[in-house]
Design an enzyme around this catalytic site. Structure first.
Site, PDB file in Angstrom:
ATOM      1  NE  ARG A  41      -4.305  -1.174  -0.034  1.00 27.75           N
ATOM      2  CZ  ARG A  41      -4.445  -2.147  -0.934  1.00 27.75           C
ATOM      3  NH1 ARG A  41      -3.463  -2.398  -1.777  1.00 27.75           N
ATOM      4  NH2 ARG A  41      -5.551  -2.850  -1.003  1.00 27.75           N
ATOM      5  CD  GLU A  46      -2.926   3.264  -5.492  1.00 28.04           C
ATOM      6  OE1 GLU A  46      -1.703   3.124  -5.449  1.00 28.04           O
ATOM      7  OE2 GLU A  46      -3.717   2.322  -5.679  1.00 28.04           O
ATOM      8  CG  HIS A  68      -2.884  -0.575  -6.994  1.00 25.42           C
ATOM      9  ND1 HIS A  68      -3.433   0.052  -5.900  1.00 25.42           N
ATOM     10  CD2 HIS A  68      -2.950  -1.911  -6.728  1.00 25.42           C
ATOM     11  CE1 HIS A  68      -3.826  -0.869  -5.019  1.00 25.42           C
ATOM     12  NE2 HIS A  68      -3.534  -2.063  -5.509  1.00 25.42           N
TER      13      HIS A  68
END
Ligand code: NAD
Length: 301
Positions: free
Chosen positions: A229, A258, A276
């Site tokens: 994360r 993000e 991601h």
């Protein structure tokens, strides 16, 4: 039968299965202000990462009974607020672990051999053999792991098969199921790692797990991988450690804030940057979709 809103896309087979079960399925992404209104018509909302199921969205969900996150964490859902309204929140914790572990491994190779940068120069018509001649092998190196749950455990097994030495720290060692390597203190992992990969959730209250003080403990030339994360590594401290030469290179799949991300970090020549995509494989999403269908089936039984 239920009205199901799928906001961030889902595996086609899973959508077909939900329809076969007689559910009314709508696939549509809405920005928050619109979702607050549209959600009223639905019994179930299925999200991945892009949709934020905030308190306002939950308040708009007059008929909402179940929110499913096709993924591991539920940090994009206000779980406490949902629960206070009697709305169940579920996720698919194990479905994409193998995909993320494989990405972490791929990123280690990508940094060690500067694969993306070398490819970039070739596409630009440049033969930069000399510039890319100081690669690093993974075999024989120490892989330091922070967090050895589902993903960290799979990565440990894969990296050990490549001849890497594993040293791992887990805050809850009793929970660790994968055996065959030492569980040590966090400081020992930081001091010994040639490659350091984090596989922990982000604890907003505790803040970053890796900051200036942790970088100081590390070996010069360490490689950093973050497919966990955004917040688990202090991005400013990482940038500083890259510029000072402490960190040889870093690969980052997950970012603070993000889909907005620090462009100076992503553009850094020693950084391999990804949007991601740790869980984003056909196989992983197929398993996620299958689990989402089972959750919805079970809920309406
Ligand atoms: N990049 C991606 O696309 C992607 C996809 C899936 C999951 N993830 C992230 O990967 C992380 C790990 O997922 P998982 O399924 O392996 O979780 P998991 O719960 O199976 O494992 C996490 C492990 O970390 C340990 N832990 C928690 N806090 C810690 C801390 N501060 N220090 C050390 N150990 C700590 C736990 O005891 C546990 O063993 C999560 O943050 C998840 O959100 C990222």
């Amino acid at each position: 039968m239920a009205k199901i809103l799928i906001t961030d896309g889902m595996d086609k087979t899973a959508i077909a299965d939900l329809k076969k079960l007689g559910h009314d399925v709508v696939e549509q992404f809405y920005p928050e202000d619109q979702l607050i209104k549209e959600i009223a018509a639905f019994d179930v909302c299925v999200v991945r990462s892009a949709t934020k199921v905030t308190a306002k969205v939950i308040d708009g969900g007059k008929n909402l009974k179940l929110v499913v996150r096709g993924g591991v964490g539920v940090d994009n859902i206000d779980v406490a607020h949902a629960k206070s309204k009697g709305i169940e929140v579920r996720n698919t914790p194990g479905a994409s672990s193998a995909s993320v572990a494989e990405l972490a491994l791929g990123l280690m190779f990508a940094v060690a051999r500067q694969i993306p940068a070398a490819d970039h120069t070739m596409k630009a018509g440049q033969w930069e053999k000399k510039a890319f001649s100081k690669g690093m092998e993974l075999g024989g190196k120490v892989l330091g792991l922070i967090g050895v749950g589902r993903i960290g455990g799979l990565l440990a097994e894969k990296a050990a098969a490549l001849g890497m030495w594993i040293m791992a720290y887990d805050k809850f060692p009793d929970q660790v199921k994968v055996k065959g390597f030492p569980l040590v203190s966090k400081a020992e992992v930081l001091e010994q790692a040639d490659f350091l990969s984090l596989h922990i959730p982000f604890d907003k209250t505790a803040g970053p797990e890796i900051g200036e003080a942790e970088f100081r403990l590390m070996k010069d030339g360490v490689v950093i991988i973050n497919a966990a994360r955004g917040g688990v590594i202090d991005e400013e401290a990482l940038l500083h450690a890259l510029n000072s030469g402490k960190v040889r290179g870093a690969a980052i799949d997950v970012w603070v804030g993000e889909p907005n991300y620090r462009k100076d970090l992503a553009a850094h020549p020693k950084v391999v940057a990804m949007p991601h995509i740790g869980a984003a494989t056909v196989e992983g999403q197929n398993r996620v979709g299958g689990e989402v269908v089972e959750i919805i089936k079970g809920f309406f039984k």
